[in-house]
Design a protein around this motif. Sequence first.
Motif, PDB file in Angstrom:
ATOM      1  N   TYR A 168       0.836  -1.196   0.000  1.00  0.00           N
ATOM      2  CA  TYR A 168       0.000   0.000   0.000  1.00  0.00           C
ATOM      3  C   TYR A 168       0.870   1.245   0.000  1.00  0.00           C
ATOM      4  N   ASP A 169       0.351   2.299  -0.637  1.00  0.00           N
ATOM      5  CA  ASP A 169       1.112   3.537  -0.795  1.00  0.00           C
ATOM      6  C   ASP A 169       0.556   4.697   0.021  1.00  0.00           C
ATOM      7  N   LEU A 170      -0.683   4.601   0.439  1.00  0.00           N
ATOM      8  CA  LEU A 170      -1.345   5.720   1.124  1.00  0.00           C
ATOM      9  C   LEU A 170      -2.186   5.188   2.267  1.00  0.00           C
ATOM     10  N   ALA A 220       6.667   6.631   8.185  1.00  0.00           N
ATOM     11  CA  ALA A 220       5.939   6.240   6.981  1.00  0.00           C
ATOM     12  C   ALA A 220       6.224   7.199   5.826  1.00  0.00           C
ATOM     13  N   VAL A 221       6.195   8.487   6.115  1.00  0.00           N
ATOM     14  CA  VAL A 221       6.447   9.485   5.067  1.00  0.00           C
ATOM     15  C   VAL A 221       7.886   9.387   4.571  1.00  0.00           C
ATOM     16  N   VAL A 241      -0.688   3.429  15.088  1.00  0.00           N
ATOM     17  CA  VAL A 241       0.697   2.958  14.955  1.00  0.00           C
ATOM     18  C   VAL A 241       0.699   1.528  14.432  1.00  0.00           C
ATOM     19  N   GLU A 242      -0.172   0.706  14.969  1.00  0.00           N
ATOM     20  CA  GLU A 242      -0.280  -0.682  14.513  1.00  0.00           C
ATOM     21  C   GLU A 242      -0.647  -0.730  13.033  1.00  0.00           C
ATOM     22  N   ALA A 243      -1.575   0.135  12.608  1.00  0.00           N
ATOM     23  CA  ALA A 243      -1.985   0.160  11.204  1.00  0.00           C
ATOM     24  C   ALA A 243      -0.824   0.539  10.297  1.00  0.00           C
ATOM     25  N   ILE A 244      -0.023   1.501  10.720  1.00  0.00           N
ATOM     26  CA  ILE A 244       1.149   1.918   9.926  1.00  0.00           C
ATOM     27  C   ILE A 244       2.189   0.817   9.877  1.00  0.00           C
ATOM     28  N   GLU A 245       2.561   0.321  11.046  1.00  0.00           N
ATOM     29  CA  GLU A 245       3.656  -0.644  11.108  1.00  0.00           C
ATOM     30  C   GLU A 245       3.305  -1.974  10.450  1.00  0.00           C
TER      31      GLU A 245
END
Length: 279
Positions: free
Chosen positions: A7-9, A36-37, A268-272
């Motif tokens: 995923y990119d976004l 992430a950025v 944070v969990e969603a990002i990582e």
Amino acid sequence: MNEKREYDLIAFDMDGTLLNSEKQITEKTLRAIDRAVKAGKTVILNTGRGPAELKEYLPILPQVRYVNGLSGGLVYDRTNNLKVYERQFSPETVKKILEIGRKEDAMIHFLTDRSIVQMNQWARMDHFGMGQYQGMFARVAERWEDICEQYFADPFPIDKLNLYHATPEGRARTEKRLCDAGIELEMAEAETTSLELSPVGANKGSGLLALCKFLNLPVERTIAVGDADNDRQALERAGLAVAMGNATEEIKALCDVVVADCDHDGCVEAIEKYLLGEN
């Protein structure tokens, strides 16, 4: 659903998602967004709030360039001060909504680039189930003496109109009246007694699609994270739908995965785990 897809976004709702119960973004979440950025991912706000309600958060999110705000009614590029997409109610439609809305005990809230409420209703936000936002409204909202009278005297297009009711029953009656009147609009329930009204075609899902088109990014390569009914369309459109642990049961059932709640760094969990694929 394919959890292994890249995923990119990632699109974050604010209240109940990116913001914890104290209406704050934790340092851990800010660090995860920054990572992430720096990894080349795009992080956006996907919120019912408008520019006025975001002012106190945007300075701590300089790396978040795009906002899908006002529940999809206004998508903009902060860096270039550019409106990517906007939909508005005509003054004639706003007048019809106000005639119906004031049949109930409800607080009226106009959102465009501005945030406007009525003074004596703002002073009683606890009564309308919105007491936790009173301080923010004191900082960012214009407070008119009589919002209906002043609007009818000098009408203008509105991006979004919220009606904060005293009871869920009152909200249900307003929803029925609006449906019976045949007014073309989008309705979403929020908080415990709030009703968010947007122009037809304006929702978090359509806003996300408009931004993806602008960025030339397939929507299948996006993640949406949310907790409430007004996140539904974005969650349905995104490549991966993520529910917060504090989300409603309906939203959890709709989503592909569930992460921790907003007080335990679910974002944070969603990002990582899903954006960066670290776990």
